[in-house]
Design a protein around this motif. Structure first.
Motif, PDB file in Angstrom:
ATOM      1  N   LYS A 186      24.085  -1.533  28.419  1.00 55.60           N
ATOM      2  CA  LYS A 186      23.564  -1.467  27.051  1.00 55.60           C
ATOM      3  C   LYS A 186      22.476  -0.398  26.945  1.00 55.60           C
ATOM      4  CE  LYS A 186      22.327  -4.575  23.315  1.00 55.60           C
ATOM      5  NZ  LYS A 186      22.030  -5.962  22.955  1.00 55.60           N
ATOM      6  N   SER A 187      21.615  -0.296  27.958  1.00 56.33           N
ATOM      7  CA  SER A 187      20.536   0.695  27.941  1.00 56.33           C
ATOM      8  C   SER A 187      21.063   2.127  28.036  1.00 56.33           C
ATOM      9  CB  SER A 187      19.543   0.424  29.069  1.00 56.33           C
ATOM     10  OG  SER A 187      20.095   0.800  30.315  1.00 56.33           O
ATOM     11  N   LEU A 188      22.261   2.276  28.580  1.00 56.56           N
ATOM     12  CA  LEU A 188      22.886   3.601  28.687  1.00 56.56           C
ATOM     13  C   LEU A 188      23.676   3.980  27.441  1.00 56.56           C
ATOM     14  CD1 LEU A 188      24.126   3.386  32.377  1.00 56.56           C
ATOM     15  CD2 LEU A 188      22.198   4.720  31.519  1.00 56.56           C
ATOM     16  N   GLY A 189      23.663   3.109  26.452  1.00 58.30           N
ATOM     17  CA  GLY A 189      24.378   3.406  25.208  1.00 58.30           C
ATOM     18  C   GLY A 189      25.654   2.610  25.032  1.00 58.30           C
ATOM     19  N   GLY A 190      25.920   1.686  25.926  1.00 57.43           N
ATOM     20  CA  GLY A 190      27.109   0.851  25.809  1.00 57.43           C
ATOM     21  C   GLY A 190      28.314   1.421  26.520  1.00 57.43           C
ATOM     22  N   LEU A 191      29.379   0.672  26.492  1.00 56.25           N
ATOM     23  CA  LEU A 191      30.610   1.045  27.182  1.00 56.25           C
ATOM     24  C   LEU A 191      31.218   2.317  26.602  1.00 56.25           C
ATOM     25  CD1 LEU A 191      32.542   0.285  29.423  1.00 56.25           C
ATOM     26  CD2 LEU A 191      33.755  -1.198  27.833  1.00 56.25           C
ATOM     27  N   GLU A 192      31.117   2.483  25.277  1.00 53.45           N
ATOM     28  CA  GLU A 192      31.679   3.683  24.642  1.00 53.45           C
ATOM     29  C   GLU A 192      31.027   4.951  25.197  1.00 53.45           C
ATOM     30  OE1 GLU A 192      34.264   3.774  22.623  1.00 53.45           O
ATOM     31  OE2 GLU A 192      34.422   1.592  22.685  1.00 53.45           O
ATOM     32  N   ALA A 193      29.696   4.946  25.293  1.00 54.18           N
ATOM     33  CA  ALA A 193      28.974   6.115  25.812  1.00 54.18           C
ATOM     34  C   ALA A 193      29.346   6.388  27.260  1.00 54.18           C
ATOM     35  CB  ALA A 193      27.468   5.897  25.679  1.00 54.18           C
ATOM     36  N   LEU A 194      29.498   5.326  28.039  1.00 49.75           N
ATOM     37  CA  LEU A 194      29.880   5.478  29.438  1.00 49.75           C
ATOM     38  C   LEU A 194      31.281   6.076  29.555  1.00 49.75           C
ATOM     39  CD1 LEU A 194      29.055   4.949  32.395  1.00 49.75           C
ATOM     40  CD2 LEU A 194      30.099   2.694  32.170  1.00 49.75           C
ATOM     41  N   MET A 195      32.198   5.601  28.733  1.00 51.71           N
ATOM     42  CA  MET A 195      33.562   6.116  28.754  1.00 51.71           C
ATOM     43  C   MET A 195      33.590   7.599  28.365  1.00 51.71           C
ATOM     44  SD  MET A 195      35.447   3.692  29.833  1.00 51.71           S
ATOM     45  CE  MET A 195      37.104   4.106  29.383  1.00 51.71           C
ATOM     46  N   LYS A 196      32.784   7.978  27.379  1.00 56.11           N
ATOM     47  CA  LYS A 196      32.733   9.386  26.955  1.00 56.11           C
ATOM     48  C   LYS A 196      32.181  10.270  28.078  1.00 56.11           C
ATOM     49  CE  LYS A 196      32.465   8.626  22.027  1.00 56.11           C
ATOM     50  NZ  LYS A 196      31.635   8.673  20.813  1.00 56.11           N
ATOM     51  N   ALA A 197      31.235   9.732  28.839  1.00 54.67           N
ATOM     52  CA  ALA A 197      30.662  10.492  29.942  1.00 54.67           C
ATOM     53  C   ALA A 197      31.699  10.780  31.025  1.00 54.67           C
ATOM     54  CB  ALA A 197      29.476   9.730  30.543  1.00 54.67           C
ATOM     55  N   PHE A 198      32.635   9.871  31.226  1.00 54.94           N
ATOM     56  CA  PHE A 198      33.653  10.056  32.259  1.00 54.94           C
ATOM     57  C   PHE A 198      34.835  10.889  31.776  1.00 54.94           C
ATOM     58  CE2 PHE A 198      31.685   6.249  34.244  1.00 54.94           C
ATOM     59  CZ  PHE A 198      31.366   6.854  35.437  1.00 54.94           C
ATOM     60  N   PHE A 199      35.098  10.857  30.503  1.00 55.99           N
ATOM     61  CA  PHE A 199      36.269  11.581  29.979  1.00 55.99           C
ATOM     62  C   PHE A 199      35.788  12.695  29.129  1.00 55.99           C
ATOM     63  CE2 PHE A 199      37.769   7.246  30.758  1.00 55.99           C
ATOM     64  CZ  PHE A 199      38.741   7.518  31.680  1.00 55.99           C
TER      65      PHE A 199
END
Length: 114
Positions: free
Chosen positions: A101-114
């Motif tokens: 959540k502190s990193l911006g949520g799952l969506e933000a994490l997914m965008k960082a990888f793709f």
């Protein structure tokens, strides 16, 4: 599925028995390999082929039976994204959820990888 694979091996004259097929199924149920064609290839070869002189026959049978399998994307066609997301989140600890959540949520994490 595995009966047809077994029959393909027999068609290519790989001397294997029903006992080997049952052993292979038991290993798969135990989770020895999961969702990896290369690992399945190696496991099935170890279980189904008892003499290295039959490796070429096994390779030909495997190639025939699993032709095109790497092009199948089961996650886009079978499993809805919402279900995958919930399943993923079920395995996170509260600490991991807070960090996510502190990193911006799952969506933000997914965008960082793709």
């Amino acid at each position: 599925m595995f009966i047809d694979f077994f029959l393909t091996l027999k068609k290519h004259k790989v001397p294997c028995s029903l006992r080997e097929l049952l052993d292979l199924i038991a290993l798969l149920k135990a989770g020895v390999v999961f969702a990896n064609v290369e690992e399945f290839y190696n496991l099935a070869k170890i279980v189904m082929v008892k003499d290295e002189i039959h490796y070429d026959k096994y390779d030909n049978a495997f190639a025939e039976y699993f032709k095109g399998i790497e092009n199948i994307d089961i996650f886009d066609k079978i499993l809805p994204e919402d279900w995958l997301r919930k399943e993923f989140e079920k395995h996170l600890s509260q600490e991991e959820k807070d960090k996510l959540k502190s990193l911006g949520g799952l969506e933000a994490l997914m965008k960082a990888f793709f």
